[in-house]
Design a protein around this motif. Structure first.
Motif, PDB file in Angstrom:
ATOM      1  N   ALA A   1       0.896  -1.146  -0.045  1.00  0.00           N
ATOM      2  CA  ALA A   1      -0.018   0.151  -0.091  1.00  0.00           C
ATOM      3  C   ALA A   1       0.827   1.249  -0.041  1.00  0.00           C
ATOM      4  CB  ALA A   1      -0.790   0.026   1.271  1.00  0.00           C
ATOM      5  N   ILE A   2       1.957   1.099   0.701  1.00  0.00           N
ATOM      6  CA  ILE A   2       2.829   2.536   0.793  1.00  0.00           C
ATOM      7  C   ILE A   2       3.593   2.645  -0.327  1.00  0.00           C
ATOM      8  CG2 ILE A   2       2.607   2.746   3.288  1.00  0.00           C
ATOM      9  CD1 ILE A   2       5.640   1.672   3.545  1.00  0.00           C
ATOM     10  N   ALA A   3       3.961   1.563  -1.159  1.00  0.00           N
ATOM     11  CA  ALA A   3       4.585   1.613  -2.426  1.00  0.00           C
ATOM     12  C   ALA A   3       3.783   2.572  -3.320  1.00  0.00           C
ATOM     13  CB  ALA A   3       4.944   0.166  -2.788  1.00  0.00           C
ATOM     14  N   GLU A   4       2.442   2.602  -3.189  1.00  0.00           N
ATOM     15  CA  GLU A   4       1.667   3.360  -4.239  1.00  0.00           C
ATOM     16  C   GLU A   4       2.223   4.703  -4.429  1.00  0.00           C
ATOM     17  OE1 GLU A   4      -0.587   1.816  -6.471  1.00  0.00           O
ATOM     18  OE2 GLU A   4      -0.022  -0.137  -5.930  1.00  0.00           O
ATOM     19  N   PRO A   5       1.592   5.438  -5.314  1.00  0.00           N
ATOM     20  CA  PRO A   5       2.300   6.957  -5.548  1.00  0.00           C
ATOM     21  C   PRO A   5       1.323   7.724  -4.783  1.00  0.00           C
ATOM     22  CG  PRO A   5       1.133   6.210  -7.569  1.00  0.00           C
ATOM     23  CD  PRO A   5       1.405   4.847  -6.812  1.00  0.00           C
ATOM     24  N   ALA A   6       0.040   7.497  -4.510  1.00  0.00           N
ATOM     25  CA  ALA A   6      -0.675   8.205  -3.702  1.00  0.00           C
ATOM     26  C   ALA A   6      -1.570   7.479  -2.700  1.00  0.00           C
ATOM     27  CB  ALA A   6      -1.686   9.140  -4.687  1.00  0.00           C
ATOM     28  N   TRP A   7      -1.943   7.960  -1.432  1.00  0.00           N
ATOM     29  CA  TRP A   7      -2.759   7.272  -0.614  1.00  0.00           C
ATOM     30  C   TRP A   7      -3.054   8.283   0.493  1.00  0.00           C
ATOM     31  CZ3 TRP A   7       0.481   7.243   3.554  1.00  0.00           C
ATOM     32  CH2 TRP A   7       1.872   6.919   3.353  1.00  0.00           C
ATOM     33  N   ILE A   8      -3.953   7.846   1.127  1.00  0.00           N
ATOM     34  CA  ILE A   8      -4.613   8.538   2.608  1.00  0.00           C
ATOM     35  C   ILE A   8      -4.761   7.323   3.338  1.00  0.00           C
ATOM     36  CG2 ILE A   8      -6.220   9.607   3.992  1.00  0.00           C
ATOM     37  CD1 ILE A   8      -6.695  11.223   0.811  1.00  0.00           C
ATOM     38  N   MET A   9      -3.711   7.138   4.718  1.00  0.00           N
ATOM     39  CA  MET A   9      -3.830   6.057   5.207  1.00  0.00           C
ATOM     40  C   MET A   9      -4.096   6.164   6.780  1.00  0.00           C
ATOM     41  SD  MET A   9      -0.769   2.892   5.184  1.00  0.00           S
ATOM     42  CE  MET A   9      -0.622   2.840   3.492  1.00  0.00           C
ATOM     43  N   ASP A  10      -5.156   5.508   7.173  1.00  0.00           N
ATOM     44  CA  ASP A  10      -5.249   5.768   8.663  1.00  0.00           C
ATOM     45  C   ASP A  10      -5.187   4.527   9.528  1.00  0.00           C
ATOM     46  OD1 ASP A  10      -8.301   4.678   9.325  1.00  0.00           O
ATOM     47  OD2 ASP A  10      -8.316   4.982   7.255  1.00  0.00           O
ATOM     48  N   GLY A  11      -4.663   4.891  10.514  1.00  0.00           N
ATOM     49  CA  GLY A  11      -4.247   3.806  11.336  1.00  0.00           C
ATOM     50  C   GLY A  11      -3.110   4.006  12.288  1.00  0.00           C
ATOM     51  N   ASN A  12      -2.996   3.037  13.127  1.00  0.00           N
ATOM     52  CA  ASN A  12      -1.654   3.344  14.159  1.00  0.00           C
ATOM     53  C   ASN A  12      -0.477   2.214  13.977  1.00  0.00           C
ATOM     54  OD1 ASN A  12      -2.854   5.757  15.132  1.00  0.00           O
ATOM     55  ND2 ASN A  12      -4.131   4.474  16.269  1.00  0.00           N
ATOM     56  N   TYR A  13      -0.829   1.180  14.580  1.00  0.00           N
ATOM     57  CA  TYR A  13       0.139  -0.258  14.304  1.00  0.00           C
ATOM     58  C   TYR A  13       1.440   0.410  14.377  1.00  0.00           C
ATOM     59  CZ  TYR A  13      -4.350  -2.281  13.169  1.00  0.00           C
ATOM     60  OH  TYR A  13      -5.666  -2.432  13.205  1.00  0.00           O
ATOM     61  N   SER A  14       1.900   0.787  15.421  1.00  0.00           N
ATOM     62  CA  SER A  14       3.240   1.359  15.828  1.00  0.00           C
ATOM     63  C   SER A  14       4.468   0.488  15.351  1.00  0.00           C
ATOM     64  CB  SER A  14       3.230   1.474  17.388  1.00  0.00           C
ATOM     65  OG  SER A  14       2.462   2.391  18.002  1.00  0.00           O
ATOM     66  N   ALA A  15       4.401  -0.884  15.420  1.00  0.00           N
ATOM     67  CA  ALA A  15       5.563  -1.488  14.851  1.00  0.00           C
ATOM     68  C   ALA A  15       5.884  -1.231  13.448  1.00  0.00           C
ATOM     69  CB  ALA A  15       5.376  -3.044  14.902  1.00  0.00           C
ATOM     70  N   LEU A  16       4.846  -0.659  12.484  1.00  0.00           N
ATOM     71  CA  LEU A  16       5.241  -0.302  11.035  1.00  0.00           C
ATOM     72  C   LEU A  16       5.036   1.212  10.821  1.00  0.00           C
ATOM     73  CD1 LEU A  16       2.793  -3.151   9.556  1.00  0.00           C
ATOM     74  CD2 LEU A  16       5.413  -3.036  10.162  1.00  0.00           C
ATOM     75  N   THR A  17       4.920   2.092  11.978  1.00  0.00           N
ATOM     76  CA  THR A  17       4.877   3.453  11.910  1.00  0.00           C
ATOM     77  C   THR A  17       5.868   4.125  11.037  1.00  0.00           C
ATOM     78  OG1 THR A  17       3.749   3.640  13.886  1.00  0.00           O
ATOM     79  CG2 THR A  17       4.491   5.629  12.940  1.00  0.00           C
ATOM     80  N   GLN A  18       7.174   3.674  11.390  1.00  0.00           N
ATOM     81  CA  GLN A  18       8.307   4.334  10.547  1.00  0.00           C
ATOM     82  C   GLN A  18       8.368   4.137   9.170  1.00  0.00           C
ATOM     83  OE1 GLN A  18      10.109   6.777  12.022  1.00  0.00           O
ATOM     84  NE2 GLN A  18       8.785   6.135  13.665  1.00  0.00           N
ATOM     85  N   GLU A  19       7.878   2.974   8.510  1.00  0.00           N
ATOM     86  CA  GLU A  19       7.754   2.950   7.151  1.00  0.00           C
ATOM     87  C   GLU A  19       6.510   3.566   6.473  1.00  0.00           C
ATOM     88  OE1 GLU A  19       6.752  -1.341   6.555  1.00  0.00           O
ATOM     89  OE2 GLU A  19       8.703  -2.159   6.953  1.00  0.00           O
ATOM     90  N   ARG A  20       5.546   3.858   7.351  1.00  0.00           N
ATOM     91  CA  ARG A  20       4.661   4.881   6.766  1.00  0.00           C
ATOM     92  C   ARG A  20       5.183   6.255   6.821  1.00  0.00           C
ATOM     93  NH1 ARG A  20       0.407   3.672  10.596  1.00  0.00           N
ATOM     94  NH2 ARG A  20       1.670   2.031  11.080  1.00  0.00           N
ATOM     95  N   LEU A  21       5.819   6.609   7.767  1.00  0.00           N
ATOM     96  CA  LEU A  21       6.134   8.118   7.972  1.00  0.00           C
ATOM     97  C   LEU A  21       7.375   8.195   7.027  1.00  0.00           C
ATOM     98  CD1 LEU A  21       6.312   8.610  11.816  1.00  0.00           C
ATOM     99  CD2 LEU A  21       4.774   9.700  10.045  1.00  0.00           C
ATOM    100  N   ALA A  22       7.965   7.346   6.604  1.00  0.00           N
ATOM    101  CA  ALA A  22       9.212   7.558   5.621  1.00  0.00           C
ATOM    102  C   ALA A  22       8.976   7.811   4.087  1.00  0.00           C
ATOM    103  CB  ALA A  22      10.074   6.261   5.631  1.00  0.00           C
TER     104      ALA A  22
END
Length: 184
Positions: free
Chosen positions: A68-89
């Motif tokens: 999902a985060i590899a896609e060019p555009a998204w609005i992603m809701d949720g927390n799941y702390s173990a994977l937060t840094q990948e999303r923020l990057a």
């Protein structure tokens, strides 16, 4: 006073954090409608459809989020702390919602009992009221908003922090967002 940057400043990959039942999925759907960018609800990736919130295997969830985060555009809701840094990057902007835990608890009951077709719900959900979730909303996650703000503060992302429903309504007005209709 709430600082609200122009919506364009948040870019095309927006993360939305906040405690359970703070309005993340509804805001993601409203932004998706406004920007014509897909909304990704992490609860739907993390849990198996047609279940009562049964988690997927950890590596399966991780793979779904990475796709999902590899896609060019998204609005992603949720927390799941173990994977937060990948999303923020990958993110270009961030929104953190924080709301009174009693209001969030009331929302939990309302959505679980009466809103089966809500944004972020599992496909074929068999949702039920759970004591563990009541404890999570009323006690365990009471101060998570501060934790999410600290994570976003460690980035250079354009951001918005809403600490009350009044500020969320202000955000909707400022960005001319419409409350999205429930999915069918």
């Amino acid at each position: 006073m709430l600082h609200i940057p122009p919506l364009s400043a948040l870019g095309c990959r927006i993360v939305i954090f906040g405690p359970s039942n703070s309005g993340k999925s509804t805001l993601a759907a409203a932004l998706s409608d406004k920007l014509s960018i897909p909304a990704v609800h992490l609860d739907q990736l993390h849990h198996q459809p047609h279940s009562n919130w049964v988690p997927r295997p950890r590596e399966e969830f991780r793979a779904l989020q990475r796709a999902a985060i590899a896609e060019p555009a998204w609005i992603m809701d949720g927390n799941y702390s173990a994977l937060t840094q990948e999303r923020l990057a990958r993110a270009t902007g961030a929104i953190v919602l924080d709301e009174n835990h009693w209001l969030r608890l009331w929302r939990y009951f309302r959505r679980t009992l009466f809103e089966r077709n809500r944004h972020g719900a599992l496909q074929g959900s068999q949702d039920s009221v759970k004591w563990s979730m009541i404890h999570w909303v009323a006690v365990a996650s009471r101060h998570n908003g501060a934790r999410y703000r600290a994570m976003v503060d460690d980035t250079n992302l354009s951001r918005v922090y809403c600490r009350s429903m009044a500020e969320v309504r202000q955000l909707y007005r400022h960005w001319n967002l419409k409350h999205p209709r429930p999915p069918t």
